[in-house]
Design a protein around this motif. Structure first.
Motif, PDB file in Angstrom:
ATOM      1  N   UNK A  82     -15.426  -3.418  11.323  1.00 23.98           N
ATOM      2  CA  UNK A  82     -14.755  -2.880  10.132  1.00 23.98           C
ATOM      3  C   UNK A  82     -14.356  -3.969   9.153  1.00 23.98           C
ATOM      4  N   UNK A 105     -20.140   4.030   7.491  1.00 19.57           N
ATOM      5  CA  UNK A 105     -18.970   4.649   6.850  1.00 19.57           C
ATOM      6  C   UNK A 105     -17.878   3.669   6.428  1.00 19.57           C
ATOM      7  N   UNK A 106     -17.468   2.789   7.343  1.00 22.44           N
ATOM      8  CA  UNK A 106     -16.313   1.950   7.031  1.00 22.44           C
ATOM      9  C   UNK A 106     -16.671   0.976   5.908  1.00 22.44           C
TER      10      UNK A 106
ATOM     11  N   UNK B 128     -13.021  -1.511  14.223  1.00 30.81           N
ATOM     12  CA  UNK B 128     -13.933  -0.379  14.354  1.00 30.81           C
ATOM     13  C   UNK B 128     -13.876   0.304  15.727  1.00 30.81           C
ATOM     14  N   UNK B 142     -11.534   3.296  12.779  1.00 32.23           N
ATOM     15  CA  UNK B 142     -11.327   1.964  12.235  1.00 32.23           C
ATOM     16  C   UNK B 142     -11.273   2.006  10.720  1.00 32.23           C
ATOM     17  N   UNK B 159      -9.019  10.701   2.810  1.00 32.19           N
ATOM     18  CA  UNK B 159     -10.197  10.783   3.672  1.00 32.19           C
ATOM     19  C   UNK B 159     -10.989  12.045   3.369  1.00 32.19           C
ATOM     20  N   UNK B 160     -12.296  11.860   3.125  1.00 30.29           N
ATOM     21  CA  UNK B 160     -13.147  13.033   2.979  1.00 30.29           C
ATOM     22  C   UNK B 160     -13.399  13.600   4.363  1.00 30.29           C
ATOM     23  N   UNK B 192     -28.660   4.142  16.207  1.00 36.24           N
ATOM     24  CA  UNK B 192     -27.370   3.534  15.892  1.00 36.24           C
ATOM     25  C   UNK B 192     -26.728   4.108  14.627  1.00 36.24           C
ATOM     26  N   UNK B 193     -27.423   5.013  13.942  1.00 38.15           N
ATOM     27  CA  UNK B 193     -26.745   5.626  12.796  1.00 38.15           C
ATOM     28  C   UNK B 193     -26.720   7.150  12.887  1.00 38.15           C
ATOM     29  N   UNK B 195     -24.569   9.013  14.081  1.00 33.80           N
ATOM     30  CA  UNK B 195     -23.243   9.601  13.877  1.00 33.80           C
ATOM     31  C   UNK B 195     -22.660   9.393  12.492  1.00 33.80           C
ATOM     32  N   UNK B 196     -23.382   8.714  11.603  1.00 38.83           N
ATOM     33  CA  UNK B 196     -22.831   8.390  10.284  1.00 38.83           C
ATOM     34  C   UNK B 196     -22.270   9.640   9.601  1.00 38.83           C
ATOM     35  N   UNK B 197     -21.048   9.533   9.124  1.00 42.72           N
ATOM     36  CA  UNK B 197     -20.406  10.653   8.419  1.00 42.72           C
ATOM     37  C   UNK B 197     -19.861  11.735   9.335  1.00 42.72           C
ATOM     38  N   UNK B 198     -19.933  11.519  10.654  1.00 46.48           N
ATOM     39  CA  UNK B 198     -19.490  12.538  11.613  1.00 46.48           C
ATOM     40  C   UNK B 198     -18.369  12.039  12.518  1.00 46.48           C
ATOM     41  N   UNK B 223     -18.674   4.136  17.573  1.00 46.72           N
ATOM     42  CA  UNK B 223     -18.982   3.407  16.334  1.00 46.72           C
ATOM     43  C   UNK B 223     -20.364   2.770  16.433  1.00 46.72           C
ATOM     44  N   UNK B 224     -20.802   2.461  17.623  1.00 47.91           N
ATOM     45  CA  UNK B 224     -22.131   1.872  17.791  1.00 47.91           C
ATOM     46  C   UNK B 224     -23.225   2.919  17.558  1.00 47.91           C
ATOM     47  N   UNK B 226     -22.689   4.801  14.973  1.00 49.53           N
ATOM     48  CA  UNK B 226     -22.404   5.013  13.557  1.00 49.53           C
ATOM     49  C   UNK B 226     -21.329   6.049  13.271  1.00 49.53           C
ATOM     50  N   UNK B 227     -20.769   6.676  14.313  1.00 46.31           N
ATOM     51  CA  UNK B 227     -19.813   7.764  14.079  1.00 46.31           C
ATOM     52  C   UNK B 227     -18.495   7.223  13.541  1.00 46.31           C
ATOM     53  N   UNK B 228     -17.832   8.044  12.736  1.00 46.07           N
ATOM     54  CA  UNK B 228     -16.522   7.672  12.227  1.00 46.07           C
ATOM     55  C   UNK B 228     -15.533   7.596  13.391  1.00 46.07           C
TER      56      UNK B 228
END
Ligand code: SF4
Lengths: 194, 469
Positions: A82, A105-106, B128, B142, B159-160, B192-193, B195-198, B223-224, B226-228
């Motif tokens: 982060x 995201x971060x 993170x 994170x 936060x969206x 690795x991505x 989960x991005x945005x989830x 986070x690895x 990609x998840x929030x």
């Protein structure tokens, strides 16, 4: 935070996927307690050989890309840690815009807090930009208000951006001062949940 | 309407909402460490602002601290960062577990240990791996340093609303397969991505059967992918873990809280934006071979070849990763020799992790060409492990037994893997240079790392222990 709207610059093509924040700014440079001075260390281990000499092959070290304000990279840019030192390093180096098909995201959030504009284009569009930028220095014109990226050869793309963050960048707002306007709501929340 | 736990917690924390804006979300717990906070405190000072709720903050020192010869820090810049945190916590009245405090440890280990981490909370930290705390059914993520400053001054964040994702691990895990193998397998399978945005909820029989410590290992590495954030709905296992912890409610208040916690669990019939599934029985002990956590495979398998990938950019990524790692396409994982072993980090340095490594190590000797260290995740873990004699098992086998901290997970202190050398590590990131410039990291479970320490190369832990009936 400095407002941002029009950016005119050549692009630096960094044709890699999954560029993580450990590469953007390595941990040995995280011990500073200031927000500035990280630019010299941007992509340090890619810009230098293990013995500390400059790696002339790395795109950032090539003279034709000097003074660029726009970095173009492949998918999932800014994944991993982060550390906000990553956008600080990018900004301190002189970049104002990062273009990629997707961002972690971060990192994406951190850009908005520092007046860096992260632009998502499609994979195809980014690959076009990368190819042109790799062939020769390629100039683009970015207009945040209009949400467009226009190339010197007349090719133009549009991009989406969250309206809230768009306003923040255009106006250079300090988010904390904005939030203080909601003090009453925060107090009410705290009363209800005490 | 049936809701997921993600929506329930989110909705409970909205301070203000308006069309076209992210939600203003209240933050229940703010964890702080020395590396990502100094600029935030400095920002407060420059603007003449206060910390709104020091009582909801808790700070520790973990990233920079030495793991031997305490309390001397040789590096003057690191020392300054540590003393800056001390000064900031004092000035703003924030509770701090300083370097020699009995509660000190990696921020994501001590939060749960002290009972600060509780179901239904919103938890943030400038780190993170804050996703770890999701194991309790909390929304934990994170944030960057500007957001740290925002939380310090307002106790909120804009936060969206993220999308929701279910990752179901169905069936039961095979013998010798650890939580670490499960999360590495998930990341290898889905990317690795993914989960991005989830925010991800982990569900399924294999998750239900896990202890809290195993669940933390799973959520830690969200986070690895990609998840929030990643989380697990609370159940009796969660409640049992929290009962009696220092900052958990007590007596009747605990029983009341426990009921509310159980009610947070995702409702029958609730839907997610995305659902992924993996069969527990397809997972074997895992080892990463590349330079991001998705580049991994089972111990019985081989490193992929370029022809296994369809796209040019993936072939290119494989070549770059293998060049960095000094490995060849198609080589068997079990043939790779190592020089270092690191058992530690917020992923795998809790008591159960040390126990599972000690079980492999007991009565054996570390391979003569290997340097191996154990770094407990917190002072409490260290003390508990010593009470059980685990330290002696490790020391007798030839491991070094260290003080707690992040240590070789990111090598900000003196614990560094030299360039070109290979480390079997229980941490969470195998990025280029993560454990030191030019270092080569292989991620795996504590038992697998312990086995590698003894053999000097990767071995299948399942071949070492007699199978239980
Ligand atoms: S142990 Fe590693 S991943 Fe965890 S908080 Fe420390 S540096 Fe980060």
């Amino acid at each position: 935070m400095k407002p941002i709207n029009i950016v005119e610059s050549i692009i630096v093509p960094l044709n890699r996927k999954n560029v993580d924040t450990d590469q953007i700014i390595s941990k040995e440079f995280l011990k500073r307690i200031e927000r500035t001075g990280f630019g010299n260390y941007l992509f340090y281990h890619w810009r230098h050989h293990p013995d500390g000499t400059r790696n002339e092959d790395f795109v950032l070290n090539q003279p034709q890309y000097e003074n660029a304000k726009v970095l173009v990279a492949h998918e999932n840019f800014g994944c991993g840690s982060s550390r906000e030192h990553a956008p600080w390093a990018i900004m301190d180096y002189g970049f104002q815009v990062v273009i990629a098909p997707s961002f972690a995201d971060i990192f994406h959030n951190n850009c908005f807090k520092n007046g860096i504009l992260p632009i998502r284009l499609t994979v195809k569009e980014v690959e076009e930009l990368l190819a042109k930028g790799e062939r020769a220095p390629y100039q683009i014109h970015i207009n945040l208000a209009e949400q467009t990226v226009a190339g010197e050869d007349g090719v133009s793309y549009s991009f989406d951006i969250d309206p809230y963050y768009k306003q923040m960048l255009l106006n250079g707002w300090d988010e904390i001062s904005l939030t203080f306007q909601y003090e009453e709501h925060i107090q009410n929340y705290e009363k209800q949940h005490a | 309407m049936a809701k997921t736990i993600i929506e329930k917690i989110w909705d409970q924390h909205i301070v203000y909402e308006e069309e076209g804006k992210p939600d203003l979300l209240y933050i229940d717990l703010h964890l702080i460490h020395e590396v990502t906070s100094p600029q935030a405190f400095e920002g407060l000072r420059l603007a003449g602002r206060k910390v709104r709720r020091p009582d909801l903050c808790f700070a520790t020192m973990d990233h920079n601290v030495p793991t031997k010869n305490l309390p001397i820090i040789q590096d003057p810049i690191a020392k300054k960062q540590i003393s800056t945190l001390e000064r900031n916590c004092e000035e703003f009245a924030i509770q701090l577990a300083h370097m020699e405090h009995p509660d000190q440890g990696i921020v994501h280990i001590i939060g749960p240990e002290l009972g600060l981490t509780q179901p239904g909370k919103t938890i943030v930290c400038g780190d993170s791996h804050t996703s770890t705390h999701g194991a309790f059914g909390a929304i934990a993520f994170g944030i960057g340093t500007s957001e740290v400053e925002h939380v310090l001054s307002t106790q909120t964040l804009w936060q969206s609303k993220p999308k929701t994702m279910e990752i179901r691990i169905s069936g039961q895990l095979g013998y010798g397969v650890a939580a670490k193998d499960v999360i590495l397998a998930i990341i290898a399978k889905f990317g690795i991505d993914v989960g991005t945005g989830h925010i991800v909820e982990y569900t399924g029989e294999a998750i239900r059967n896990m202890t809290m410590e195993e669940r933390m290992t799973i959520c830690n590495m969200s986070i690895e992918a990609g998840a929030k954030a990643g989380l697990i709905s609370p159940d009796e296992t969660t409640i049992d873990y929290l009962r009696g912890r220092r900052y958990a409610p007590e007596g009747p208040a605990f029983e009341k809280a426990a009921q509310q916690w159980l009610d947070l669990a995702t409702d029958e019939g609730a839907t997610y934006d995305k659902v992924l599934e993996i069969e527990a029985c397809e997972i074997e002990p895992f080892v990463t071979w590349g330079t991001n956590p998705s580049m991994g495979t089972g111990i019985s398998k081989h490193i992929p070849r370029a022809e296994d990938y369809a796209s040019e950019s993936d072939k290119e990524a494989l070549k770059k990763a293998l060049a960095y790692m000094g490995l060849k396409e198609g080589a068997p994982i079990a043939s790779i020799e190592i020089q270092h072993v690191f058992i530690g980090s917020c992923t795998n340095a809790r008591l159960s992790d040390l126990r599972s490594a000690a079980k492999i190590v007991a009565g054996q000797k570390v391979h003569p060409t290997v340097t191996a260290i154990v770094v407990p995740g917190s002072r409490t873990v260290k003390q508990q492990a010593e009470a059980e004699g685990l330290d002696q098992i490790f020391i007798e086998a030839g491991f070094e037994w260290r003080e707690s901290g992040c240590s070789m997970c990111l090598a900000m202190n003196d614990d560094v893997v030299p360039a070109g050398e290979r480390c079997a590590s229980t941490s969470n990131r195998n990025f280029e240079g993560r454990q030191g410039a030019g270092s080569r990291t292989h991620l795996m479970s504590p038992a697998m790392a312990a086995a590698a320490a003894i053999a000097g190369k990767f071995v299948d832990v399942r071949t070492l222990q007699p199978a239980h009936a």
